[in-house]
Every structure is written in C-alpha cells, then in structure tokens.
Enzyme design. Structure first.
Site, PDB file in Angstrom:
ATOM      1  N   ASP A 194       0.848  -1.192   0.000  1.00  0.00           N
ATOM      2  CA  ASP A 194       0.000   0.000   0.000  1.00  0.00           C
ATOM      3  C   ASP A 194       0.883   1.242   0.000  1.00  0.00           C
ATOM      4  OD1 ASP A 194      -2.954   1.001   0.693  1.00  0.00           O
ATOM      5  OD2 ASP A 194      -1.525   2.261   1.772  1.00  0.00           O
ATOM      6  N   TYR A 199       2.627   9.926  -0.012  1.00  0.00           N
ATOM      7  CA  TYR A 199       3.708   9.400   0.847  1.00  0.00           C
ATOM      8  C   TYR A 199       5.088   9.723   0.245  1.00  0.00           C
ATOM      9  CZ  TYR A 199      -0.155   6.457   2.586  1.00  0.00           C
ATOM     10  OH  TYR A 199      -1.353   6.004   3.059  1.00  0.00           O
ATOM     11  N   LYS A 224      -2.682   5.944  -4.343  1.00  0.00           N
ATOM     12  CA  LYS A 224      -3.775   6.912  -4.117  1.00  0.00           C
ATOM     13  C   LYS A 224      -3.449   8.251  -4.771  1.00  0.00           C
ATOM     14  CE  LYS A 224      -4.020   4.686   0.399  1.00  0.00           C
ATOM     15  NZ  LYS A 224      -2.620   4.442   0.816  1.00  0.00           N
ATOM     16  N   HIS A 257      -7.591   9.670  -2.493  1.00  0.00           N
ATOM     17  CA  HIS A 257      -7.031   9.611  -1.139  1.00  0.00           C
ATOM     18  C   HIS A 257      -7.906  10.346  -0.124  1.00  0.00           C
ATOM     19  CE1 HIS A 257      -2.864   9.321   1.009  1.00  0.00           C
ATOM     20  NE2 HIS A 257      -3.843   9.121   1.867  1.00  0.00           N
TER      21      HIS A 257
HETATM   22  P1  NAD Z   1       0.047   1.044  11.869  1.00  0.00           P
HETATM   23  O1  NAD Z   1      -1.109   0.963  12.761  1.00  0.00           O
HETATM   24  O2  NAD Z   1       0.269  -0.013  10.855  1.00  0.00           O
HETATM   25  O3  NAD Z   1       1.265   1.222  12.854  1.00  0.00           O
HETATM   26  C1  NAD Z   1       2.508   1.523  12.462  1.00  0.00           C
HETATM   27  C2  NAD Z   1       3.334   1.746  13.733  1.00  0.00           C
HETATM   28  O4  NAD Z   1       3.388   0.544  14.479  1.00  0.00           O
HETATM   29  C3  NAD Z   1       4.726   2.129  13.383  1.00  0.00           C
HETATM   30  O5  NAD Z   1       5.163   3.035  14.350  1.00  0.00           O
HETATM   31  C4  NAD Z   1       5.477   0.804  13.477  1.00  0.00           C
HETATM   32  O6  NAD Z   1       6.816   0.994  13.796  1.00  0.00           O
HETATM   33  C5  NAD Z   1       4.722   0.100  14.582  1.00  0.00           C
HETATM   34  N1  NAD Z   1       4.717  -1.373  14.414  1.00  0.00           N
HETATM   35  C6  NAD Z   1       4.519  -2.077  13.281  1.00  0.00           C
HETATM   36  N2  NAD Z   1       4.545  -3.390  13.540  1.00  0.00           N
HETATM   37  C7  NAD Z   1       4.772  -3.518  14.870  1.00  0.00           C
HETATM   38  C8  NAD Z   1       4.919  -4.630  15.719  1.00  0.00           C
HETATM   39  N3  NAD Z   1       4.830  -5.876  15.263  1.00  0.00           N
HETATM   40  N4  NAD Z   1       5.140  -4.397  17.032  1.00  0.00           N
HETATM   41  C9  NAD Z   1       5.239  -3.141  17.503  1.00  0.00           C
HETATM   42  N5  NAD Z   1       5.111  -2.039  16.736  1.00  0.00           N
HETATM   43  C10 NAD Z   1       4.878  -2.229  15.425  1.00  0.00           C
HETATM   44  O7  NAD Z   1      -0.014   2.499  11.144  1.00  0.00           O
HETATM   45  P2  NAD Z   1       0.335   3.015   9.718  1.00  0.00           P
HETATM   46  O8  NAD Z   1       1.562   2.401   9.158  1.00  0.00           O
HETATM   47  O9  NAD Z   1       0.296   4.478   9.763  1.00  0.00           O
HETATM   48  O10 NAD Z   1      -0.923   2.496   8.863  1.00  0.00           O
HETATM   49  C11 NAD Z   1      -0.854   1.377   8.038  1.00  0.00           C
HETATM   50  C12 NAD Z   1      -0.832   1.766   6.576  1.00  0.00           C
HETATM   51  O11 NAD Z   1      -2.089   2.322   6.194  1.00  0.00           O
HETATM   52  C13 NAD Z   1       0.146   2.895   6.256  1.00  0.00           C
HETATM   53  O12 NAD Z   1       1.479   2.467   6.231  1.00  0.00           O
HETATM   54  C14 NAD Z   1      -0.397   3.383   4.943  1.00  0.00           C
HETATM   55  O13 NAD Z   1       0.018   2.552   3.894  1.00  0.00           O
HETATM   56  C15 NAD Z   1      -1.898   3.279   5.189  1.00  0.00           C
HETATM   57  N6  NAD Z   1      -2.501   4.570   5.639  1.00  0.00           N
HETATM   58  C16 NAD Z   1      -3.489   5.126   4.884  1.00  0.00           C
HETATM   59  C17 NAD Z   1      -4.074   6.308   5.280  1.00  0.00           C
HETATM   60  C18 NAD Z   1      -5.131   6.945   4.426  1.00  0.00           C
HETATM   61  O14 NAD Z   1      -5.435   8.129   4.622  1.00  0.00           O
HETATM   62  N7  NAD Z   1      -5.704   6.246   3.483  1.00  0.00           N
HETATM   63  C19 NAD Z   1      -3.690   6.934   6.468  1.00  0.00           C
HETATM   64  C20 NAD Z   1      -2.705   6.329   7.241  1.00  0.00           C
HETATM   65  C21 NAD Z   1      -2.121   5.151   6.821  1.00  0.00           C
END
Ligand code: NAD
Length: 436
Positions: A194, A199, A224, A257
């Site tokens: 994704d 980004y 997006k 997006h």
């Molecule tokens: P997430 O909830 O996936 O959390 C990421 C955080 O958790 C990071 O700080 C990471 O270091 C930590 N983490 C990951 N795996 C872990 C583990 N096993 N143990 C402990 N900590 C861990 O949040 P995210 O990455 O912001 O969201 C997921 C994805 O969704 C994004 O990467 C992006 O691709 C997408 N996204 C989309 C939108 C949108 O507006 N459409 C907004 C935000 C994110």
C-alpha cells in the site's frame, strides 16, 4: 556467497534469516541450499553435479532416482519450473556432519501462458566430506495440499477481482526506506503493498518490486491520488505519472485519497484508466468523513468503489461505516490497524490484548492483526523494522476463539487516533501540494 544470492535472480531468498538467529553453520547450509535453487533454475548441471553426493537419492512426484539421472534431467533441460520462491527454511543437525534443510517453497511454471504456482515442502540432507565441503545426499519433495497461507486469504471485490487480504503499508517512509521495507517484506512472502502519491515513496516501492524479481501478476499494488491531482484530464496525467514512478503498467487498486476537492472529476479519469487497463479496481479513502461525500461519489460514479480505506482497529471498530460499506458491497481496508504512531502503542499495551497474546504465545500486534483478518477486513500494517515486518506476517498459523474475538470486540470505544475534523482537514489537504 552474498554475491551469489543477489545474482540468483529467479530466487526470492529465504526471509528466515531476518527472523531467526541461525548459527554460522546453519546459515552456511541455508546459503548453500539457496544457491542450489538458483543453479536449478539456471539449469546449471555442472555446478549441481559437484554438489550432489555420488550416492544421492532424489524423490520427486514422478519417481525416485540417483545423482547421475538427476544431472541428466537437468542437463536435458527438463526442469519444469521457471523459478523457486523460498518462503522459510529450517536446519536441523543429526550430528555435526549430517544436517537436514527443510524449505517451504513455491515452484512456478507456465501452463498455457499462465503462471502456476505449486507449494512444496522440500527436505534436503547434506553430508560433510573430509574436505569439509557439504554434499547433497538426498532431496525429497512433498507437495503441500494447502497453498502457503500468506498468499491465500483474499477478499473478493464486487467486480470479481481478488485482493490479498494482508499487506504492508508504507506511510511515513522515504523512498529509500520504502524500498528496503518493501523488498524485505516481499522476500518474506508479502504480496500486497500500500502506497500513495502523498507518501512520496512510490519510486522506492517500484524499485523494490523490480529488484524482487517477483512476476508483476503475483503482486498487488495499491496507490492513491492526492486532491491537488483531482480533475477530469488532470487526474489522467497524474495516473500516467504514477505508473512511471511505480515502474509498472497497471495499478491493482487506485484510491481517491481524500474526500475533498474535485474527486468526482478524478473518478471520471480513474474510470477511463480502468477501461484502458491501467487500473484494475477503484477505491475511496477516508470517505467516512461525512454522508455527503459518500453519497456524492456513489451518485456520480459508473464504476462503483470496490474498497473503502479507513482508520479501523480494536479501539475504533467503525461499526456504522462498515455496515454501510457492506450494504453497498464495498470491502473495508484498515489503516492504523495497530493504532499508528499517534497511538504511542496504546493498543499494543491493552491488558485484554496482552493477556490473549501471552496465552497464545503470540505478540499483541499479531493478535490485533489476526482480529482484523477474522473480522473480514483487509489490513496493511506499516513497519520499517524487519523483525516487525516478519512478526506481522506470522498471523496465519493460529486463530482467535469466538471468546477472544468477542473480548476484543468489547474494547470498541470508537476512539480514533487521527482526530482532525473535516473542515480543518479540507483546509490543510487542499493546500498541500506534492513536489514530485
Ligand atoms: P500502523 O497501525 O500499521 O502502525 C505503524 C506503527 O506501528 C509504526 O510506528 C510501526 O513501527 C509500529 N509497528 C509495526 N509493527 C509492529 C509490531 N509488530 N510491534 C510493535 N510495533 C509495530 O499504522 P500506519 O503504518 O500508519 O498504517 C498502516 C498503513 O495504512 C500505512 O502504512 C499506509 O500505507 C496506510 N494509511 C493510509 C491512510 C489513508 O489516509 N488512506 C492513512 C494512514 C495510513
């Protein structure tokens, strides 16, 4: 040896090295076995003849035979598969000179112009010679009845297209970081990525895909469009640039997006891109903002959104919007599944989740992601840490009981971690331009 691994272009090297601490000797055998798969794909009979023990035994689906016959088969070009993806490996020593390498692999062949993947468990016994070199003394193929679970859970969109339910998110990464994280994930078996123009890491994603050597059709790429690119005619150009940045001919899932600006105009171009084969499915991201944006897109689209991407996790389970999406036949995909950075690990520390994790000998992150899967949601956790990338993918070898699912459902307080209201967000997002 490292060089050989890189050169083994058809091989997606084992990811286990990231997750497990191998001894030096185990690592040596993993590398030897990985190299063997590369030689097999290249049909390098000379190298393999050197590696095989003279009394080696090969047990395949079609029968069993000795080293000489195996070399003849390879030399005769009768290796049916085009490449081997190694997903996990384990090494067990019987004594210091005899070791077995167990590999979970997918062999891919071409049948009628289509790529067909076959999952196998292969055990290879290696014997150490007086010269200290290892020789392969037996190789046994066992066809797995079930494909590797990491590829299998798919969600079927209303247009019939199947998307891998689980993937890696790339929010808040530089191009370099996205390249490294995605390449690591792909080597570990991830097949769904994704990203988004906003980004500013699509180039990194494209490079990782290219470097992985994985056939494009085996991958799922989501991206997006940002509001500054919305508008009929304008979005068409933006899609072409996106394809260029991603170094691909098509995007599997393209979202608008944000639900602001001329997203209807963008949608018209997105529909044209679907008809032109540049995009396979369309999605709406953050269209949970209010009813009016949701209604506007539904009333103005010819191709219906296949997917809705929203913040969704145990503390904000988004029951109303999920119900609405289901009524429209729209699949829900969750961002911030682990709470995102803004949550400061709140979900991972929740006592209910920690208790379940301890009891099941899993991590809190694995329990949360497994909950998403069992809820029928698509989930794309983001991480740059190889341990976390591996950990997050190891959620297909256990299940949460109805009771544990209920306990997590009961954590719902519809508490989001991203709390900008629509007006604030609109002002900020419409003014934010992306350089490249
Ligand atoms: P997430 O909830 O996936 O959390 C990421 C955080 O958790 C990071 O700080 C990471 O270091 C930590 N983490 C990951 N795996 C872990 C583990 N096993 N143990 C402990 N900590 C861990 O949040 P995210 O990455 O912001 O969201 C997921 C994805 O969704 C994004 O990467 C992006 O691709 C997408 N996204 C989309 C939108 C949108 O507006 N459409 C907004 C935000 C994110």
């Amino acid at each position: 040896m490292k060089k050989v691994l890189v050169l083994a272009m058809f091989i997606v090297a084992s990811a286990t090295a990231f997750a497990q601490q191998f001894t030096k000797e185990q690592q040596e055998l993993i590398e030897l076995s990985t190299q063997k798969w590369a030689w097999m794909s290249e049909k390098n009979a000379d190298k393999l003849a050197e590696l095989f023990h003279e009394n080696a035994m090969f047990v395949h689906m079609g029968g069993s035979w000795g080293a000489k016959q195996e070399v003849d088969i390879i030399r005769g070009g009768m290796i049916w598969y085009k490449h081997a993806d190694i997903h996990s490996q384990e090494v067990k020593f019987t004594d210091k000179n005899v070791a077995t390498v167990y590999s979970n692999i997918h062999l891919t062949s071409e049948v009628g112009g289509h790529q067909v993947r076959f999952p196998f468990m292969v055990s290879e016994v290696y014997i150490r010679q007086k010269s200290k070199d290892w020789r392969l003394s037996s190789l046994i193929f066992t066809k797995l009845a079930e494909p590797d679970a990491r590829f299998e859970p798919t969600l079927t969109f209303s247009n019939g297209i199947r998307m891998p339910q689980f993937g890696i998110g790339t929010y808040q990464m530089t191009n370099e970081q996205a390249k490294e994280s995605v390449l690591t994930a792909l080597r570990m078996g991830y097949r769904h990525i994704d990203t988004a123009h906003a980004y500013q890491d699509e180039r990194g994603v494209g490079e990782a895909v290219k470097e992985s050597g994985i056939p494009r059709q085996d991958l799922w790429i989501t991206s997006k469009l940002w509001p500054s690119e919305y508008g009929e005619g304008k979005s068409a150009e933006a899609i072409d640039k996106m394809l260029e940045r991603l170094q691909t001919d098509y995007i599997d899932l393209l979202y608008v997006h944000q639900p602001m600006g001329d997203f209807v105009g963008a949608w018209k171009d997105m529909e044209k891109a679907v008809r032109a084969g540049k995009v396979r499915a369309l999605g709406i991201s953050n269209f949970d903002a209010n009813d009016s944006v949701f209604t506007r897109i539904m009333e103005n689209c010819e191709i219906k959104p296949a997917s809705l991407q929203i913040e969704c996790h145990p503390y904000a389970q988004r029951l109303d919007i999920r119900k609405k999406a289901a009524e429209y036949g729209i699949q829900v995909e969750c961002w911030f599944p682990l709470g995102g950075q803004m949550s400061q690990g709140a979900l991972l520390k929740d006592p209910v989740i920690v208790e379940i994790a301890q009891r099941l000998k899993k991590s809190p992150a694995q329990v949360i992601l497994r909950w998403h899967l069992q809820e029928g949601l698509s989930v794309i956790p983001g991480s740059r840490n190889p341990q976390h990338i591996m950990e997050n993918a190891q959620i297909f070898d256990f299940a949460l009981s109805d009771r544990d699912m209920l306990a997590i459902r009961n954590l719902n307080k519809e508490q989001r971690f991203f709390n900008m209201d629509y007006k604030q967000a609109e002002q900020f997002m419409l003014n934010w331009k992306i350089d490249d």
